[in-house]
Design an enzyme around this catalytic site. Sequence first.
Site, PDB file in Angstrom:
ATOM      1  N   TYR A   1     144.221  91.990 134.511  1.00 47.97           N
ATOM      2  CA  TYR A   1     143.291  92.207 135.550  1.00 47.97           C
ATOM      3  C   TYR A   1     143.610  92.386 136.972  1.00 47.97           C
ATOM      4  O   TYR A   1     144.401  91.484 137.507  1.00 47.97           O
ATOM      5  CB  TYR A   1     142.161  91.121 135.194  1.00 47.97           C
ATOM      6  CG  TYR A   1     141.012  91.060 136.290  1.00 47.97           C
ATOM      7  CD1 TYR A   1     140.120  92.167 136.378  1.00 47.97           C
ATOM      8  CD2 TYR A   1     140.810  90.085 137.119  1.00 47.97           C
ATOM      9  CE1 TYR A   1     139.229  92.173 137.332  1.00 47.97           C
ATOM     10  CE2 TYR A   1     139.899  90.030 138.070  1.00 47.97           C
ATOM     11  CZ  TYR A   1     139.072  91.122 138.009  1.00 47.97           C
ATOM     12  OH  TYR A   1     138.082  91.252 139.136  1.00 47.97           O
TER      13      TYR A   1
ATOM     14  N   ARG B   1     131.573  67.649 143.870  1.00 50.36           N
ATOM     15  CA  ARG B   1     132.872  68.368 143.898  1.00 50.36           C
ATOM     16  C   ARG B   1     133.738  67.930 142.678  1.00 50.36           C
ATOM     17  O   ARG B   1     134.752  68.507 142.373  1.00 50.36           O
ATOM     18  CB  ARG B   1     133.489  68.593 145.101  1.00 50.36           C
ATOM     19  CG  ARG B   1     134.856  69.378 145.316  1.00 50.36           C
ATOM     20  CD  ARG B   1     135.231  70.203 146.468  1.00 50.36           C
ATOM     21  NE  ARG B   1     134.764  69.235 147.781  1.00 50.36           N
ATOM     22  CZ  ARG B   1     135.654  68.089 148.165  1.00 50.36           C
ATOM     23  NH1 ARG B   1     136.928  67.815 147.558  1.00 50.36           N
ATOM     24  NH2 ARG B   1     135.465  67.496 149.034  1.00 50.36           N
TER      25      ARG B   1
ATOM     26  N   LYS C   1     131.109  86.705 132.213  1.00 50.08           N
ATOM     27  CA  LYS C   1     130.996  87.875 131.260  1.00 50.08           C
ATOM     28  C   LYS C   1     130.039  87.479 130.078  1.00 50.08           C
ATOM     29  O   LYS C   1     129.092  87.161 129.871  1.00 50.08           O
ATOM     30  CB  LYS C   1     132.609  88.312 130.929  1.00 50.08           C
ATOM     31  CG  LYS C   1     133.306  88.562 132.062  1.00 50.08           C
ATOM     32  CD  LYS C   1     132.843  89.744 133.135  1.00 50.08           C
ATOM     33  CE  LYS C   1     133.616  90.160 134.341  1.00 50.08           C
ATOM     34  NZ  LYS C   1     134.303  89.231 134.991  1.00 50.08           N
TER      35      LYS C   1
ATOM     36  N   ASP D   1     143.832  84.332 129.087  1.00 49.18           N
ATOM     37  CA  ASP D   1     142.637  84.606 129.719  1.00 49.18           C
ATOM     38  C   ASP D   1     141.797  85.501 128.310  1.00 49.18           C
ATOM     39  O   ASP D   1     142.389  86.444 127.879  1.00 49.18           O
ATOM     40  CB  ASP D   1     142.838  85.836 130.706  1.00 49.18           C
ATOM     41  CG  ASP D   1     141.553  86.286 131.467  1.00 49.18           C
ATOM     42  OD1 ASP D   1     140.552  86.318 130.739  1.00 49.18           O
ATOM     43  OD2 ASP D   1     141.635  86.795 132.299  1.00 49.18           O
TER      44      ASP D   1
HETATM   45  N1  PLP Z   1     139.762  88.150 133.881  1.00 48.24           N
HETATM   46  C1  PLP Z   1     139.333  88.956 133.495  1.00 48.24           C
HETATM   47  C2  PLP Z   1     139.850  90.006 132.135  1.00 48.24           C
HETATM   48  C3  PLP Z   1     138.253  89.858 134.082  1.00 48.24           C
HETATM   49  O1  PLP Z   1     137.819  91.036 133.692  1.00 48.24           O
HETATM   50  C4  PLP Z   1     137.787  89.363 135.282  1.00 48.24           C
HETATM   51  C5  PLP Z   1     136.862  90.035 136.205  1.00 48.24           C
HETATM   52  O2  PLP Z   1     136.146  91.013 135.868  1.00 48.24           O
HETATM   53  C6  PLP Z   1     138.223  87.926 135.668  1.00 48.24           C
HETATM   54  C7  PLP Z   1     139.181  87.334 135.085  1.00 48.24           C
HETATM   55  C8  PLP Z   1     137.764  87.462 137.247  1.00 48.24           C
HETATM   56  O3  PLP Z   1     136.562  86.802 136.925  1.00 48.24           O
HETATM   57  P1  PLP Z   1     135.532  86.647 138.148  1.00 48.24           P
HETATM   58  O4  PLP Z   1     134.987  88.038 138.489  1.00 48.24           O
HETATM   59  O5  PLP Z   1     134.520  85.867 137.412  1.00 48.24           O
HETATM   60  O6  PLP Z   1     136.026  85.853 139.207  1.00 48.24           O
END
Ligand code: PLP
Length: 395
Positions: A113, A60, A210, A185
């Site tokens: 998001y 961890r 992704k 992000d």
């Molecule tokens: N940020 C964006 C732009 C996303 O599209 C997503 C998920 O679709 C996330 C963060 C969250 O990621 P996770 O699903 O891996 O927790």
Amino acid sequence: MNKEKQRGLSTTAIHAGYHCDPLTGALATPIYQTSTFVFSSTEEGARRFAGEEAGYIYSRLGNPTVTVLEEKMAALEKAEAGLAFASGMAAVSAILLALVKTGDHILGTKGLYGCTYGLLNLLQDRFQVSYSLCDMTDEASIRQMLQPTTRVIYVETPINPTMELVDLQLVAKIAREIGAAVVVDNTFMSPYLQRPIEHGADIVIHSATKFIGGHGDVIAGVAVGPKAIMDSIRLTTQKDIGGILAPFDAYLLIRGLKTLGVRMDRHCENGMQVARFLHSHPKVAAVYYPGLPDFPQYDLACRQMDGFGGLLAFELKGGMEAGIRMMNNVHLCKRAVSLGDVDSLIQHPASMTHSVVPAEERAKMGITDGLVRLSVGIEDIADILEDLDTALSFA
Ligand code: PLP
């Protein structure tokens, strides 16, 4: 296009962070599937706990397979250090919880998001960390929304799913004036197409689920930034909340990263062709893709990004009903949320990813009920276009 900055990124994606295991010569990164690490003496264990000696203690707190991924991502984003998490949201929450305290304010891009929006609401309702969402496309509206307590400016660019862009250099300049941290992000672009730290951002986050993984088989997150901040997060909101990445998942991401360059080139090529196709289709009312010359922020896209990526959104002239008919008639493209996979994925933000956002907020974000989002995969372009063409005949 800033081609110069792209040089070497594919090599970095393949080689950074790992040197052949000296014991075995293994070319692929070994999966250290272990929860704990044995100390050669009590004194060695004590030195590691005291931070006087480098070395692993417990997975961890760090794991050799995960370390390779963290170093690779830091090298790709031109950051000093990286941290890997169990999901993109584990990364977002560990970073935000480390940067703010009760009474602080977070300024975010409108159209965040959905789960990041959910987290901001949780922070506000339970911990009195306030937030505002703002149209970051012009300087005046950003300045107008700042508060004396603004500690973080949280940016998504392109914004999901409208593809609106935020000028990172502008945001970084404003943030420096008020001593706030810029967190970006970068999920939609990957470091191959956009490196926010080069534009002044402090911390970059990815849903590594992704484009980083790229194959739709792992949920993961990564954050990179200054070493002092990453070291402190490793010992606080990462260690104590515990949303860490498993070694096997780190291995999948390391494997995925080895083809990041070729995948992203193909996503960009296919994305552009699909955007042009939709743009000239009689049933399509609007296409949102930063690579189309009539995209309102096309110049910014060329300045800030090394390619336009594989994400786009579009509206049908027949609105929501037509969108549903179209989506129900795709075969190659898969009706699924997520993005950045080698497979083309199609989704309806108002009823799926952004359904947690109240309708009036969605409207302010530009997410109409008829908007469809497509993550263009790396299949043969003729097959993708044929699938879309057939599905559109039902719209
Ligand atoms: N940020 C964006 C732009 C996303 O599209 C997503 C998920 O679709 C996330 C963060 C969250 O990621 P996770 O699903 O891996 O927790």
